[in-house]
Design a protein around this motif. Structure first.
Motif: not given
Length: 125
Positions: A99-107
């Protein structure tokens, strides 16, 4: 000779409450689910009998219902739950969920977690 049938669910895009920060608790986020489900390609599944097959439509509906109606603090819990849904059929000998959580980290494009299940030897013979 035995071989495995492999069902792949690719890039199932859903929204859910995931995270423990206040903003994450109040706003649904996008997630992307990839699942792989292995089961024996034996006469039961090759007989063209729906009742003896691993039904990927039912699995997908269960995943969608669980994810969209749930609230999760940790990506680990969400991934574990989805893996449990994928491994629920008695014929499943191996399953893996990412499972991917897009945009969880800024860069970064995404943060993801992968879990897998392997049936005990002899359990699904």
């Amino acid at each position: 000779m035995s071989s495995n049938a492999i069902i792949s669910i690719t890039n199932l895009r859903l929204r859910t409450y995931i995270g423990f920060n206040e903003e994450e608790k109040c706003k649904q986020q996008d997630i992307i689910i990839n699942a792989e489900i292995h089961y024996p390609a034996n006469n039961l599944c090759l007989a063209d009998n729906v009742d003896s097959a691993v039904n990927y439509k039912d699995i997908c509906k269960s995943i969608i219902n669980h994810v969209e109606n749930g609230r999760f603090l940790l990506l680990e819990k969400l991934t574990s739950d989805v893996l449990g849904i994928c491994a629920d059929h008695p014929m499943v000998c191996f399953a893996q969920v990412k499972i991917d959580k897009p945009h969880a980290l800024r860069f970064a494009d995404s943060v993801s977690l992968t879990l897998s299940y392997k049936a005990d030897d002899g359990a699904n013979q």
